[in-house]
Design an enzyme around this catalytic site. Sequence first.
Site, PDB file in Angstrom:
ATOM      1  N   TYR A 100      -1.208  -0.577  10.949  1.00  0.00           N
ATOM      2  CA  TYR A 100      -1.579  -1.147   9.738  1.00  0.00           C
ATOM      3  C   TYR A 100      -0.412  -1.002   8.786  1.00  0.00           C
ATOM      4  O   TYR A 100       0.258  -2.064   8.210  1.00  0.00           O
ATOM      5  CB  TYR A 100      -2.944  -0.517   8.869  1.00  0.00           C
ATOM      6  CG  TYR A 100      -2.953  -0.976   7.613  1.00  0.00           C
ATOM      7  CD1 TYR A 100      -3.314  -2.193   7.371  1.00  0.00           C
ATOM      8  CD2 TYR A 100      -3.016  -0.109   6.636  1.00  0.00           C
ATOM      9  CE1 TYR A 100      -3.734  -2.603   5.632  1.00  0.00           C
ATOM     10  CE2 TYR A 100      -3.362  -0.255   5.311  1.00  0.00           C
ATOM     11  CZ  TYR A 100      -3.365  -1.737   4.978  1.00  0.00           C
ATOM     12  OH  TYR A 100      -3.605  -2.023   3.631  1.00  0.00           O
TER      13      TYR A 100
ATOM     14  N   SER B 225       0.793  -1.066   0.132  1.00  0.00           N
ATOM     15  CA  SER B 225      -0.108  -0.084  -0.025  1.00  0.00           C
ATOM     16  C   SER B 225       0.973   1.429   0.065  1.00  0.00           C
ATOM     17  O   SER B 225       2.081   1.197   0.504  1.00  0.00           O
ATOM     18  CB  SER B 225      -0.626  -0.021   1.357  1.00  0.00           C
ATOM     19  OG  SER B 225      -1.411   1.098   1.660  1.00  0.00           O
TER      20      SER B 225
ATOM     21  N   LYS C  65       2.358  -3.640   6.997  1.00  0.00           N
ATOM     22  CA  LYS C  65       2.570  -3.775   5.388  1.00  0.00           C
ATOM     23  C   LYS C  65       3.984  -3.500   5.144  1.00  0.00           C
ATOM     24  O   LYS C  65       4.573  -4.390   4.224  1.00  0.00           O
ATOM     25  CB  LYS C  65       1.797  -2.562   4.573  1.00  0.00           C
ATOM     26  CG  LYS C  65       0.276  -2.846   4.633  1.00  0.00           C
ATOM     27  CD  LYS C  65       0.111  -3.871   3.549  1.00  0.00           C
ATOM     28  CE  LYS C  65      -1.242  -4.316   3.705  1.00  0.00           C
ATOM     29  NZ  LYS C  65      -1.666  -5.695   2.703  1.00  0.00           N
TER      30      LYS C  65
END
Length: 337
Positions: free
Chosen positions: A148, A124, A152
């Site tokens: 988050y 991302s 990643k």
Amino acid sequence: MRIILTGGAGYIGSHTAAVLVERGHEVIILDNFVNAERDVPARLKSLTGREITIIEADIRSTEAVTAALQAHRVDAVIHFAALKAVGESEADPLLYYDINIIGTIRLLQSMQAAGIGRIVFSSSATVYGQPDSSPILENAPTRVENIYGRTKLVMEDLIRDLARVGKLKAAANLRYFNPVGAHPSALIGETPRGVPNNLMPYVTQVATGERPYLNVFGKDYPTRDGTGERDYIHVMDLAVAHAMALEHICGNDVSVTVNLGTGHGTTVLELVKAFETVTGKTIPVSIAPRRAGDVASYYADPALAQRLFGWKATLNLEDMCRDSWRWQAKRAGINDV
Ligand code: NAD
Ligand code: UDP
């Protein structure tokens, strides 16, 4: 090729499954349905005309995943399965470390046990955090701003490390910017649970009347109209990029880290206006305070994807608005699209 898609029943995975089948690949979906609708396989069947094998399993179940990889003699894995809500990751860090990081380690162990060395991974643009400037190149510094985002980056690093030491033959870390839209058939799309966090699903729910107005988070950013600027990318363009990245890395046994965006920034108010023009719906807005952690502006430099495997986004903001609306309107039982 025969490919297993972890999380293939989800939003981006299901669109990628449809595109891969269209390009002549054989697709197997491995998903635990924690964030996918049960009827996605049937919808994919009516879309593609093909029965897609579904394996209901958790990526952390090494035994089940290894057995699936061996039984189906797959050539590569596309790894979508993860949890993806920033707020939830801050509320329950261990859950995110468990599913995203441990889940990825378990998957990589299963792949190693089954002798599969090629992977495409859903990363991302969140790994860039607050970028110094846009367009963002892949060699821009990475900055973790929430849990988050950390998961990643760790997952990317795991995959890069294994590729570097030869434990993976080929890998693609694909850094998505802001995926929106749905399949033009309106048979598959995004189904957020509860109140949508993301802009486009919220806008479509205002258009159906499920929500009275859109809160615009901040109108004092240093952008054209003061609202946040993002690089929205149609999920069909994203799906095609997965197929092209997969074919590239498997054909050449290389490892890459690549942005997937259009290269164009769109502000919140520009998106609302485009949506109103395309759909004929009015979206009432209310200016609200900035949302904590939001970046003013970012968009991709997508040139590397084009240079490496010839991919470029082909669908524009109008296509994104039209297809998002078609999907949401159909779900809401509105027949004016
Ligand atoms: P999604 O939630 O629709 O899809 C994820 C799928 O993974 C779901 O079908 C879910 O049931 C499955 N899953 C979750 N945990 C699992 C587990 N432990 N075992 C097996 N299956 C599991 O999300 P999406 O929007 O399609 O995102 C796909 C990937 O792309 C994710 O890794 C996400 O972090 C990443 N990503 C998404 C966006 C976005 O805006 N949608 C942006 C950047 C990156
Ligand atoms: N946004 C907004 N109202 C909403 C949801 C989002 O104004 O209800 C804004 C948000 O502040 C950002 C842009 O829309 O500027 C995109 O937000 P989204 O959550 O979709 O993507 P992300 O912030 O993760 O890039």
